[in-house]
Scaffold this motif. Structure first.
Motif, PDB file in Angstrom:
ATOM      1  N   GLY A   1       0.268  -1.164  -0.222  1.00 12.62           N
ATOM      2  CA  GLY A   1       0.518  -0.539   0.122  1.00 12.62           C
ATOM      3  C   GLY A   1       1.329   1.273   0.472  1.00 12.62           C
ATOM      4  O   GLY A   1       2.025   1.354  -0.317  1.00 12.62           O
ATOM      5  N   GLU A   2       0.733   2.121   0.260  1.00  9.71           N
ATOM      6  CA  GLU A   2       1.233   3.539  -0.055  1.00  9.71           C
ATOM      7  C   GLU A   2       1.780   3.572   1.534  1.00  9.71           C
ATOM      8  O   GLU A   2       1.417   2.932   2.034  1.00  9.71           O
ATOM      9  CB  GLU A   2      -0.461   5.177   0.616  1.00  9.71           C
ATOM     10  N   SER A   3       2.329   4.461   1.965  1.00 14.21           N
ATOM     11  CA  SER A   3       3.812   4.405   3.077  1.00 14.21           C
ATOM     12  C   SER A   3       2.612   4.349   3.766  1.00 14.21           C
ATOM     13  O   SER A   3       1.556   5.583   3.788  1.00 14.21           O
ATOM     14  CB  SER A   3       4.217   5.593   2.451  1.00 14.21           C
ATOM     15  N   GLY A   4       2.955   3.972   4.748  1.00 10.30           N
ATOM     16  CA  GLY A   4       1.689   3.588   5.984  1.00 10.30           C
ATOM     17  C   GLY A   4       1.110   2.997   6.143  1.00 10.30           C
ATOM     18  O   GLY A   4      -0.159   3.187   6.945  1.00 10.30           O
ATOM     19  N   LYS A   5       0.149   2.209   4.777  1.00  9.95           N
ATOM     20  CA  LYS A   5      -0.674   2.214   4.387  1.00  9.95           C
ATOM     21  C   LYS A   5      -0.491   0.757   4.839  1.00  9.95           C
ATOM     22  O   LYS A   5       0.022   0.174   4.424  1.00  9.95           O
ATOM     23  CB  LYS A   5      -1.912   2.585   3.085  1.00  9.95           C
ATOM     24  N   PRO A   6      -1.297   0.209   4.920  1.00  9.95           N
ATOM     25  CA  PRO A   6      -1.235  -1.491   4.775  1.00  9.95           C
ATOM     26  C   PRO A   6      -1.552  -2.133   3.164  1.00  9.95           C
ATOM     27  O   PRO A   6      -1.810  -1.815   2.595  1.00  9.95           O
ATOM     28  CB  PRO A   6      -2.837  -1.760   5.307  1.00  9.95           C
ATOM     29  N   GLY A   7      -1.130  -3.067   3.324  1.00  7.07           N
ATOM     30  CA  GLY A   7      -1.086  -3.697   1.774  1.00  7.07           C
ATOM     31  C   GLY A   7      -2.391  -4.571   1.468  1.00  7.07           C
ATOM     32  O   GLY A   7      -3.355  -4.623   1.566  1.00  7.07           O
ATOM     33  N   THR A   8      -2.381  -5.111   0.008  1.00  4.88           N
ATOM     34  CA  THR A   8      -3.594  -5.765   0.135  1.00  4.88           C
ATOM     35  C   THR A   8      -3.538  -7.160  -0.950  1.00  4.88           C
ATOM     36  O   THR A   8      -1.880  -7.120  -1.561  1.00  4.88           O
ATOM     37  CB  THR A   8      -4.335  -5.016  -1.580  1.00  4.88           C
ATOM     38  N   TRP A   9      -3.938  -8.425  -0.321  1.00  9.43           N
ATOM     39  CA  TRP A   9      -3.806  -9.186  -0.541  1.00  9.43           C
ATOM     40  C   TRP A   9      -4.960  -9.764  -1.679  1.00  9.43           C
ATOM     41  O   TRP A   9      -5.550  -9.632  -1.900  1.00  9.43           O
ATOM     42  CB  TRP A   9      -4.617 -10.773   0.352  1.00  9.43           C
ATOM     43  N   THR A  10      -4.019 -10.807  -2.952  1.00 12.55           N
ATOM     44  CA  THR A  10      -5.079 -11.124  -3.787  1.00 12.55           C
ATOM     45  C   THR A  10      -4.755 -12.445  -4.176  1.00 12.55           C
ATOM     46  O   THR A  10      -3.904 -13.172  -3.287  1.00 12.55           O
ATOM     47  CB  THR A  10      -4.669 -10.258  -4.888  1.00 12.55           C
ATOM     48  N   LEU A  11      -5.388 -12.803  -4.731  1.00 10.27           N
ATOM     49  CA  LEU A  11      -5.609 -14.821  -4.806  1.00 10.27           C
ATOM     50  C   LEU A  11      -5.960 -14.727  -6.186  1.00 10.27           C
ATOM     51  O   LEU A  11      -7.014 -14.157  -6.181  1.00 10.27           O
ATOM     52  CB  LEU A  11      -7.050 -15.437  -4.000  1.00 10.27           C
ATOM     53  N   GLN A  12      -5.333 -15.422  -6.975  1.00  6.66           N
ATOM     54  CA  GLN A  12      -5.814 -16.208  -8.088  1.00  6.66           C
ATOM     55  C   GLN A  12      -5.922 -17.428  -8.288  1.00  6.66           C
ATOM     56  O   GLN A  12      -5.194 -18.009  -8.282  1.00  6.66           O
ATOM     57  CB  GLN A  12      -4.699 -15.759  -9.203  1.00  6.66           C
ATOM     58  N   LEU A  13      -7.581 -17.145  -9.298  1.00  4.65           N
ATOM     59  CA  LEU A  13      -7.524 -19.175  -9.516  1.00  4.65           C
ATOM     60  C   LEU A  13      -7.793 -19.296 -10.189  1.00  4.65           C
ATOM     61  O   LEU A  13      -8.191 -18.184 -11.213  1.00  4.65           O
ATOM     62  CB  LEU A  13      -9.201 -19.225  -8.840  1.00  4.65           C
ATOM     63  N   VAL A  14      -7.372 -20.339 -10.626  1.00  8.61           N
ATOM     64  CA  VAL A  14      -7.076 -21.289 -12.012  1.00  8.61           C
ATOM     65  C   VAL A  14      -8.049 -22.199 -12.316  1.00  8.61           C
ATOM     66  O   VAL A  14      -7.846 -22.917 -11.398  1.00  8.61           O
ATOM     67  CB  VAL A  14      -5.778 -21.257 -12.652  1.00  8.61           C
ATOM     68  N   LEU A  15      -9.578 -22.262 -13.180  1.00  9.52           N
ATOM     69  CA  LEU A  15      -9.797 -22.795 -13.265  1.00  9.52           C
ATOM     70  C   LEU A  15     -10.134 -23.804 -14.105  1.00  9.52           C
ATOM     71  O   LEU A  15      -9.856 -23.089 -14.857  1.00  9.52           O
ATOM     72  CB  LEU A  15     -11.311 -22.069 -12.605  1.00  9.52           C
ATOM     73  N   ASP A  16     -10.406 -24.949 -13.975  1.00 13.55           N
ATOM     74  CA  ASP A  16     -10.101 -26.075 -15.160  1.00 13.55           C
ATOM     75  C   ASP A  16      -9.087 -25.958 -16.107  1.00 13.55           C
ATOM     76  O   ASP A  16      -9.673 -25.599 -16.928  1.00 13.55           O
ATOM     77  CB  ASP A  16     -12.289 -25.181 -15.586  1.00 13.55           C
ATOM     78  N   GLN A  17      -7.999 -25.946 -15.689  1.00 12.56           N
ATOM     79  CA  GLN A  17      -6.760 -25.953 -16.560  1.00 12.56           C
ATOM     80  C   GLN A  17      -6.867 -25.188 -17.035  1.00 12.56           C
ATOM     81  O   GLN A  17      -5.996 -25.188 -18.115  1.00 12.56           O
ATOM     82  CB  GLN A  17      -7.091 -27.314 -16.858  1.00 12.56           C
TER      83      GLN A  17
END
Length: 91
Positions: free
Chosen positions: A29-45
């Motif tokens: 995130g910006e300085s002093g701000k929390p970051g963000t988690w992402t989850l990429q899903l690969v579906l059906d190969q």
């Protein structure tokens, strides 16, 4: 009697897909701000992909569930992960 599916059957008409692979990422995130988690899903190969934005607690909980479940499905329109399957009458 065999039901006749509505035609044409396309990738977009498939609503529930199996999770083949997944990858967590963290974006600062910006300085002093929390970051963000992402989850990429690969579906059906790789037939479909989905990207979810998460907070840290959700990322931790999902990592535990994904690593413990042999089979995971994702309902695309409802954006819902479903962990494992159990046959009727099983505990």
């Amino acid at each position: 009697m065999t039901p006749t599916p509505k035609q044409p059957l396309t990738d977009d008409s498939i609503k529930v897909r199996q999770v083949s692979h997944y990858q967590f990422s963290w974006v600062a995130g910006e300085s002093g701000k929390p970051g963000t988690w992402t989850l990429q899903l690969v579906l059906d190969q790789g037939a479909w992909e989905e990207l979810l934005t998460l907070d840290g607690q959700d990322a931790e909980n999902l990592q535990a569930l994904l690593s413990a479940s042999a089979t995971v499905f994702y309902d695309v329109p409802r954006r819902t992960l479903m962990f494992g399957t159990t046959a009727s009458g099983q505990h």
